[in-house]
Design a protein around this motif. Structure first.
Motif, mmCIF file in Angstrom:
data_model
loop_
_atom_site.group_PDB
_atom_site.id
_atom_site.type_symbol
_atom_site.label_atom_id
_atom_site.label_comp_id
_atom_site.label_asym_id
_atom_site.label_seq_id
_atom_site.Cartn_x
_atom_site.Cartn_y
_atom_site.Cartn_z
ATOM 1 N N ILE A 1 7.788 -6.352 -44.939
ATOM 2 C CA ILE A 1 6.819 -8.017 -45.459
ATOM 3 C C ILE A 1 7.118 -9.019 -44.231
ATOM 4 C CG2 ILE A 1 7.108 -7.093 -48.295
ATOM 5 C CD1 ILE A 1 9.288 -9.909 -48.223
ATOM 6 N N GLN A 2 7.392 -8.870 -43.245
ATOM 7 C CA GLN A 2 8.026 -9.543 -42.212
ATOM 8 C C GLN A 2 6.779 -10.312 -41.577
ATOM 9 O OE1 GLN A 2 10.625 -7.691 -39.301
ATOM 10 N NE2 GLN A 2 12.522 -8.833 -40.737
ATOM 11 N N GLY A 3 6.490 -10.723 -41.239
ATOM 12 C CA GLY A 3 4.789 -11.185 -40.757
ATOM 13 C C GLY A 3 3.700 -11.782 -41.466
ATOM 14 N N LYS A 4 4.471 -12.218 -42.868
ATOM 15 C CA LYS A 4 3.804 -12.787 -43.298
ATOM 16 C C LYS A 4 3.400 -13.789 -43.917
ATOM 17 C CE LYS A 4 3.097 -8.015 -45.526
ATOM 18 N NZ LYS A 4 1.722 -7.245 -45.409
ATOM 19 N N GLY A 5 4.297 -14.744 -43.706
ATOM 20 C CA GLY A 5 4.548 -15.937 -43.860
ATOM 21 C C GLY A 5 6.231 -16.768 -44.516
ATOM 22 N N TYR A 6 6.118 -15.655 -44.875
ATOM 23 C CA TYR A 6 7.763 -16.012 -45.934
ATOM 24 C C TYR A 6 8.923 -15.842 -44.710
ATOM 25 C CZ TYR A 6 5.305 -12.474 -49.323
ATOM 26 O OH TYR A 6 4.772 -12.517 -49.748
ATOM 27 N N GLY A 7 9.502 -15.586 -43.876
ATOM 28 C CA GLY A 7 10.190 -16.556 -43.021
ATOM 29 C C GLY A 7 10.506 -18.052 -42.340
ATOM 30 N N ARG A 8 8.712 -18.943 -42.145
ATOM 31 C CA ARG A 8 7.922 -19.823 -42.476
ATOM 32 C C ARG A 8 8.143 -20.492 -43.153
ATOM 33 N NH1 ARG A 8 5.113 -22.106 -38.272
ATOM 34 N NH2 ARG A 8 3.699 -24.530 -38.835
ATOM 35 N N LEU A 9 8.243 -19.691 -44.428
ATOM 36 C CA LEU A 9 7.885 -20.550 -45.714
ATOM 37 C C LEU A 9 9.579 -21.287 -45.766
ATOM 38 C CD1 LEU A 9 6.825 -21.367 -48.469
ATOM 39 C CD2 LEU A 9 7.450 -19.452 -49.580
ATOM 40 N N LEU A 10 10.357 -20.390 -45.734
ATOM 41 C CA LEU A 10 11.959 -20.197 -46.303
ATOM 42 C C LEU A 10 12.723 -21.102 -45.362
ATOM 43 C CD1 LEU A 10 13.741 -16.842 -46.537
ATOM 44 C CD2 LEU A 10 14.094 -18.913 -48.112
ATOM 45 N N LEU A 11 12.247 -20.989 -43.904
ATOM 46 C CA LEU A 11 13.097 -22.096 -42.829
ATOM 47 C C LEU A 11 12.449 -23.237 -42.637
ATOM 48 C CD1 LEU A 11 14.263 -22.188 -39.938
ATOM 49 C CD2 LEU A 11 12.280 -22.012 -39.160
ATOM 50 N N SER A 12 10.806 -23.016 -43.355
ATOM 51 C CA SER A 12 10.449 -25.146 -43.044
ATOM 52 C C SER A 12 10.722 -25.489 -44.273
ATOM 53 C CB SER A 12 8.917 -24.709 -43.754
ATOM 54 O OG SER A 12 8.019 -26.042 -43.862
ATOM 55 N N SER A 13 10.862 -24.961 -45.755
ATOM 56 C CA SER A 13 11.466 -25.509 -46.445
ATOM 57 C C SER A 13 13.254 -25.549 -46.544
ATOM 58 C CB SER A 13 11.914 -24.624 -47.934
ATOM 59 O OG SER A 13 12.538 -24.902 -49.103
ATOM 60 N N GLY A 14 13.110 -25.176 -45.768
ATOM 61 C CA GLY A 14 15.253 -25.095 -46.191
ATOM 62 C C GLY A 14 15.480 -26.546 -44.003
ATOM 63 N N LEU A 15 14.254 -26.297 -43.918
ATOM 64 C CA LEU A 15 14.258 -27.943 -42.997
ATOM 65 C C LEU A 15 14.154 -29.007 -43.418
ATOM 66 C CD1 LEU A 15 13.143 -26.392 -39.538
ATOM 67 C CD2 LEU A 15 15.051 -27.180 -40.176
ATOM 68 N N GLN A 16 13.211 -29.419 -44.149
ATOM 69 C CA GLN A 16 12.964 -30.479 -45.245
ATOM 70 C C GLN A 16 14.444 -30.880 -46.634
ATOM 71 O OE1 GLN A 16 9.310 -29.434 -47.973
ATOM 72 N NE2 GLN A 16 8.187 -28.950 -46.377
ATOM 73 N N THR A 17 14.660 -29.561 -47.112
ATOM 74 C CA THR A 17 16.362 -29.831 -47.154
ATOM 75 C C THR A 17 17.272 -30.522 -46.680
ATOM 76 O OG1 THR A 17 15.428 -28.152 -49.206
ATOM 77 C CG2 THR A 17 18.150 -29.017 -48.765
ATOM 78 N N GLN A 18 17.401 -29.929 -45.868
ATOM 79 C CA GLN A 18 18.171 -30.487 -44.584
ATOM 80 C C GLN A 18 17.893 -31.817 -44.023
ATOM 81 O OE1 GLN A 18 21.649 -29.032 -44.114
ATOM 82 N NE2 GLN A 18 20.242 -27.411 -45.661
ATOM 83 N N GLN A 19 16.566 -32.567 -44.154
ATOM 84 C CA GLN A 19 16.411 -33.906 -43.124
ATOM 85 C C GLN A 19 16.556 -34.783 -44.756
ATOM 86 O OE1 GLN A 19 11.252 -34.390 -43.257
ATOM 87 N NE2 GLN A 19 12.109 -34.719 -41.652
ATOM 88 N N GLN A 20 16.528 -33.581 -45.727
ATOM 89 C CA GLN A 20 16.274 -34.708 -47.040
ATOM 90 C C GLN A 20 18.293 -35.804 -47.318
ATOM 91 O OE1 GLN A 20 14.701 -32.604 -49.732
ATOM 92 N NE2 GLN A 20 12.261 -33.297 -49.321
ATOM 93 N N GLN A 21 18.898 -34.583 -46.556
ATOM 94 C CA GLN A 21 20.253 -34.993 -47.312
ATOM 95 C C GLN A 21 20.682 -35.870 -45.750
ATOM 96 O OE1 GLN A 21 21.669 -30.375 -47.693
ATOM 97 N NE2 GLN A 21 21.254 -30.427 -50.049
ATOM 98 N N GLY A 22 19.731 -35.090 -44.857
ATOM 99 C CA GLY A 22 20.810 -36.668 -43.905
ATOM 100 C C GLY A 22 20.672 -36.379 -42.265
ATOM 101 N N ALA A 23 20.213 -35.004 -42.802
ATOM 102 C CA ALA A 23 19.850 -34.399 -40.988
ATOM 103 C C ALA A 23 19.661 -35.127 -39.946
ATOM 104 C CB ALA A 23 19.976 -32.842 -41.210
ATOM 105 N N LYS A 24 19.598 -35.075 -38.913
ATOM 106 C CA LYS A 24 18.209 -35.634 -37.971
ATOM 107 C C LYS A 24 18.223 -34.176 -37.019
ATOM 108 C CE LYS A 24 19.188 -39.930 -39.771
ATOM 109 N NZ LYS A 24 18.635 -40.351 -40.608
ATOM 110 N N GLN A 25 19.405 -33.659 -37.095
ATOM 111 C CA GLN A 25 18.894 -32.542 -36.329
ATOM 112 C C GLN A 25 19.571 -30.764 -36.899
ATOM 113 O OE1 GLN A 25 22.330 -34.325 -32.442
ATOM 114 N NE2 GLN A 25 19.497 -33.364 -31.340
#
Length: 148
Positions: free
Chosen positions: A69-93
């Motif tokens: 199922i690669q290439g269907k946007g699932y990796g982008r969804l996981l990464l984007s969601s993870g980055l948002q969580t990291q940002q909410q927890q105070g990560a700057k980079q």
């Protein structure tokens, strides 16, 4: 991720990676302060991400989607969601390493504003010895993440 997901996560990793993390590495990440997420559809684990976080920096340690199922946007969804969580927890980079040969991953990371900031020589195991990795970084300080 729940403890009962670890075996399925390790199976996704084994299917997706030529040199996969062992199940024990997922257990260690799960039992530490790493942010472990699964992508699950109808009770089936199809992908995962693992981030570490210290002070104001995070690192994407591992991410994979089941190959069929690669290439269907699932990796982008996981990464984007993870980055948002990291940002909410105070990560700057957020940092990551990616194989120089992994064109699709580099394209995904670039689309989410990761830039190459360095190279690690002989970082990854490869069939013919070792392979270099790019170190990439995403600025999380400006609240303008690309969202799915």
């Amino acid at each position: 991720m729940q403890a009962n997901d670890i075996e399925a996560v390790a199976a996704v990793e084994k299917a997706a990676a030529e040199f996969p993390w062992p199940q024990s590495q997922f257990e260690e990440s799960f039992n530490s302060d790493h942010h472990c997420t699964v992508l699950e559809v109808e009770g089936v684990v199809l992908g995962f991400s693992v981030f570490s976080h210290a002070v104001d920096e995070s690192t994407l340690l591992n991410i994979a989607i089941y190959p069929d199922i690669q290439g269907k946007g699932y990796g982008r969804l996981l990464l984007s969601s993870g980055l948002q969580t990291q940002q909410q927890q105070g990560a700057k980079q957020c940092f990551l390493e990616v194989r120089v040969s992994n064109v699709s991953a580099k394209k995904l990371y670039g689309s989410l504003r990761f830039d190459v900031v360095g190279m690690r020589k002989n970082y990854y195991p490869a069939k013919a010895g070792r392979e270099d990795a790019y170190t990439m970084c995403c600025d999380l300080s400006d609240n303008t993440l690309v969202v799915v």
